[in-house]
Design a protein around this motif. Structure first.
Motif, PDB file in Angstrom:
ATOM      1  N   THR A  38     -12.709  -8.169   3.013  1.00  0.00           N
ATOM      2  CA  THR A  38     -11.596  -7.402   2.448  1.00  0.00           C
ATOM      3  C   THR A  38     -11.479  -7.587   0.946  1.00  0.00           C
ATOM      4  N   TRP A  39     -11.826  -8.762   0.440  1.00  0.00           N
ATOM      5  CA  TRP A  39     -11.868  -8.938  -1.014  1.00  0.00           C
ATOM      6  C   TRP A  39     -12.859  -7.955  -1.629  1.00  0.00           C
TER       7      TRP A  39
ATOM      8  N   SER B  17      -4.640 -10.585  -3.176  1.00  0.00           N
ATOM      9  CA  SER B  17      -4.343 -11.183  -1.874  1.00  0.00           C
ATOM     10  C   SER B  17      -3.989 -12.660  -1.961  1.00  0.00           C
ATOM     11  N   SER B  18      -2.714 -12.953  -1.846  1.00  0.00           N
ATOM     12  CA  SER B  18      -2.262 -14.349  -1.817  1.00  0.00           C
ATOM     13  C   SER B  18      -2.687 -15.029  -0.522  1.00  0.00           C
TER      14      SER B  18
ATOM     15  N   GLY C 109      -6.600 -10.878   3.011  1.00  0.00           N
ATOM     16  CA  GLY C 109      -7.533 -10.578   1.941  1.00  0.00           C
ATOM     17  C   GLY C 109      -7.380  -9.193   1.351  1.00  0.00           C
ATOM     18  N   THR C 110      -6.611  -8.336   2.027  1.00  0.00           N
ATOM     19  CA  THR C 110      -6.472  -6.954   1.558  1.00  0.00           C
ATOM     20  C   THR C 110      -5.551  -6.864   0.352  1.00  0.00           C
ATOM     21  N   SER C 111      -4.413  -7.524   0.402  1.00  0.00           N
ATOM     22  CA  SER C 111      -3.392  -7.576  -0.642  1.00  0.00           C
ATOM     23  C   SER C 111      -2.312  -6.519  -0.438  1.00  0.00           C
ATOM     24  N   ARG C 112      -1.117  -7.000  -0.146  1.00  0.00           N
ATOM     25  CA  ARG C 112       0.037  -6.114   0.000  1.00  0.00           C
ATOM     26  C   ARG C 112       0.322  -5.388  -1.306  1.00  0.00           C
ATOM     27  N   SER C 113       0.244  -6.121  -2.409  1.00  0.00           N
ATOM     28  CA  SER C 113       0.516  -5.505  -3.707  1.00  0.00           C
ATOM     29  C   SER C 113      -0.468  -4.380  -4.006  1.00  0.00           C
ATOM     30  N   LEU C 114      -1.743  -4.630  -3.715  1.00  0.00           N
ATOM     31  CA  LEU C 114      -2.757  -3.608  -3.981  1.00  0.00           C
ATOM     32  C   LEU C 114      -2.485  -2.351  -3.175  1.00  0.00           C
ATOM     33  N   MET C 115      -2.255  -2.504  -1.882  1.00  0.00           N
ATOM     34  CA  MET C 115      -2.057  -1.340  -1.024  1.00  0.00           C
ATOM     35  C   MET C 115      -0.807  -0.557  -1.403  1.00  0.00           C
ATOM     36  N   THR C 116       0.273  -1.240  -1.727  1.00  0.00           N
ATOM     37  CA  THR C 116       1.508  -0.528  -2.073  1.00  0.00           C
ATOM     38  C   THR C 116       1.401   0.139  -3.445  1.00  0.00           C
ATOM     39  N   MET C 117       0.708  -0.512  -4.384  1.00  0.00           N
ATOM     40  CA  MET C 117       0.497   0.133  -5.685  1.00  0.00           C
ATOM     41  C   MET C 117      -0.365   1.382  -5.538  1.00  0.00           C
ATOM     42  N   LEU C 118      -1.468   1.255  -4.806  1.00  0.00           N
ATOM     43  CA  LEU C 118      -2.330   2.422  -4.598  1.00  0.00           C
ATOM     44  C   LEU C 118      -1.588   3.519  -3.847  1.00  0.00           C
ATOM     45  N   GLY C 119      -0.773   3.124  -2.875  1.00  0.00           N
ATOM     46  CA  GLY C 119       0.022   4.114  -2.140  1.00  0.00           C
ATOM     47  C   GLY C 119       0.959   4.865  -3.060  1.00  0.00           C
ATOM     48  N   GLY C 120       1.594   4.135  -3.976  1.00  0.00           N
ATOM     49  CA  GLY C 120       2.481   4.778  -4.930  1.00  0.00           C
ATOM     50  C   GLY C 120       1.745   5.693  -5.879  1.00  0.00           C
ATOM     51  N   LEU C 121       0.611   5.219  -6.395  1.00  0.00           N
ATOM     52  CA  LEU C 121      -0.172   6.032  -7.330  1.00  0.00           C
ATOM     53  C   LEU C 121      -0.716   7.292  -6.657  1.00  0.00           C
ATOM     54  N   MET C 122      -1.225   7.142  -5.433  1.00  0.00           N
ATOM     55  CA  MET C 122      -1.787   8.295  -4.725  1.00  0.00           C
ATOM     56  C   MET C 122      -0.716   9.303  -4.328  1.00  0.00           C
ATOM     57  N   SER C 123       0.516   8.833  -4.156  1.00  0.00           N
ATOM     58  CA  SER C 123       1.593   9.752  -3.778  1.00  0.00           C
ATOM     59  C   SER C 123       2.255  10.398  -4.990  1.00  0.00           C
ATOM     60  N   GLY C 124       1.807  10.017  -6.206  1.00  0.00           N
ATOM     61  CA  GLY C 124       2.293  10.707  -7.399  1.00  0.00           C
ATOM     62  C   GLY C 124       3.174   9.900  -8.328  1.00  0.00           C
ATOM     63  N   LEU C 125       3.349   8.592  -8.073  1.00  0.00           N
ATOM     64  CA  LEU C 125       4.163   7.769  -8.967  1.00  0.00           C
ATOM     65  C   LEU C 125       3.368   7.384 -10.208  1.00  0.00           C
ATOM     66  N   SER C 126       4.059   7.117 -11.294  1.00  0.00           N
ATOM     67  CA  SER C 126       3.416   6.565 -12.479  1.00  0.00           C
ATOM     68  C   SER C 126       3.045   5.116 -12.191  1.00  0.00           C
ATOM     69  N   MET C 127       2.206   4.519 -13.022  1.00  0.00           N
ATOM     70  CA  MET C 127       1.821   3.130 -12.828  1.00  0.00           C
ATOM     71  C   MET C 127       3.044   2.222 -12.848  1.00  0.00           C
ATOM     72  N   ALA C 128       3.935   2.423 -13.813  1.00  0.00           N
ATOM     73  CA  ALA C 128       5.126   1.581 -13.912  1.00  0.00           C
ATOM     74  C   ALA C 128       5.995   1.705 -12.670  1.00  0.00           C
ATOM     75  N   ALA C 129       6.174   2.924 -12.169  1.00  0.00           N
ATOM     76  CA  ALA C 129       6.997   3.141 -10.981  1.00  0.00           C
ATOM     77  C   ALA C 129       6.345   2.548  -9.741  1.00  0.00           C
ATOM     78  N   ALA C 130       5.018   2.696  -9.623  1.00  0.00           N
ATOM     79  CA  ALA C 130       4.301   2.159  -8.466  1.00  0.00           C
ATOM     80  C   ALA C 130       4.391   0.639  -8.430  1.00  0.00           C
ATOM     81  N   VAL C 131       4.244   0.006  -9.585  1.00  0.00           N
ATOM     82  CA  VAL C 131       4.329  -1.449  -9.652  1.00  0.00           C
ATOM     83  C   VAL C 131       5.738  -1.919  -9.300  1.00  0.00           C
ATOM     84  N   GLU C 132       6.749  -1.269  -9.859  1.00  0.00           N
ATOM     85  CA  GLU C 132       8.122  -1.693  -9.595  1.00  0.00           C
ATOM     86  C   GLU C 132       8.496  -1.498  -8.128  1.00  0.00           C
TER      87      GLU C 132
END
Length: 276
Positions: free
Chosen positions: A117-118, A22-23, A168-191
């Motif tokens: 949220t942290w 969270s920036s 405090g939640t973190s956009r990056s965290l939520m979007t990465m977790l969303g990608g991982l939970m929906s079936g993306l690989s770590m690399a794909a979720a991060v990108e």
């Protein structure tokens, strides 16, 4: 605001914007530690300083952006599909943010919210990692690549991004977790998280600059604003390169422990009577 203070804010913004820590939360605390009084101009600048981090990701993922541009020109079907998925991922934040942006800034931009949220985000990361390890997916989390992503997965990431409107939640965290939970690989979720940030952060930056630009120039000044933006760009490049390499080898656990530790430190400061 002095140029030194702006450089510090830019450093914090760039280092934390794309990390799952969270920036916004870090900027709220940094502003307090620098003795900067809250104002509409300062709140807007904490958004607009993201433009440096946006440029950093644009530099690092220029090839992907080029693919999407060629896709819009009818020359790259994969690029067109990715562009559509990113727009779908942005849609929930655009709609929900339009209605909730003001009350969120008025009631949730404070240290108490960031503390909660942290801590919650850190616990979520550690639980997710534990589940992934038990399910046999390992640290790097196997899954599909970005080219195979469908519109349902894009919307899933988009709705997860909306949770990050809470400081405090973190956009990056939520979007990465969303990608991982929906079936993306770590690399794909991060990108996908980084590329989605190009649209989401750009929209927020343009909106706040158009609304508060004159106030920012009058209160902060162009030299300080440009210095902070430059530092945001430089530090974001370093942070993104480091995180991509780190996540491929180690996963998210470090960020979970960091968030919990940061929340405990803030709790101690609040109990000692410090007013954020």
């Amino acid at each position: 605001m002095t140029i030194l203070q702006s450089l510090i804010l830019g450093l914090v913004e760039g280092l934390t914007e794309y990390l799952p820590v969270s920036s916004t939360g870090h900027l709220i605390i940094t502003q307090y530690l620098l003795g900067l009084e809250e104002s509409a101009a300062l709140n807007a600048y904490s958004v607009c300083i993201q433009s440096g981090a946006i440029l950093a990701v644009l530099n690092l993922y220029f090839a992907r952006v080029g693919e999407m541009w060629r896709g819009l020109c009818g020359k790259n079907p994969a690029g067109l599909k990715l562009g559509i998925n990113l727009l779908l991922g942005f849609l929930p934040a655009m709609v929900i943010g339009y209605f909730l942006a003001k009350p969120i800034k008025n009631y949730l931009f404070n240290a108490e919210t960031v503390l909660i949220t942290w801590a919650l985000g850190g616990i979520v990361i550690l639980l997710f990692v534990r589940y992934s390890m038990k399910s046999g997916k390992g640290k790097c989390h196997s899954g599909i690549e970005l080219e195979e992503m469908n519109w349902k997965q894009a919307l899933t990431v988009g709705f997860m991004q909306c949770i990050a409107m809470c400081p405090g939640t973190s956009r990056s965290l939520m979007t990465m977790l969303g990608g991982l939970m929906s079936g993306l690989s770590m690399a794909a979720a991060v990108e996908f998280s980084f590329l989605l940030g190009l649209i989401t952060l750009s929209a927020a930056t343009v909106y706040d600059f158009m609304k508060y630009g004159n106030n920012m120039v009058a209160e902060i000044g162009w030299p300080a604003m440009l210095a902070g933006t430059f530092m945001s760009w430089l530090s974001a490049i370093i942070a993104v390169k480091w995180m991509v390499n780190y996540l491929r080898k180690h996963g998210l656990s470090l960020f979970g422990w960091y968030r919990i530790a940061a929340a405990l430190v803030m709790l101690v400061l609040i109990l000692q009577g410090l007013q954020f």
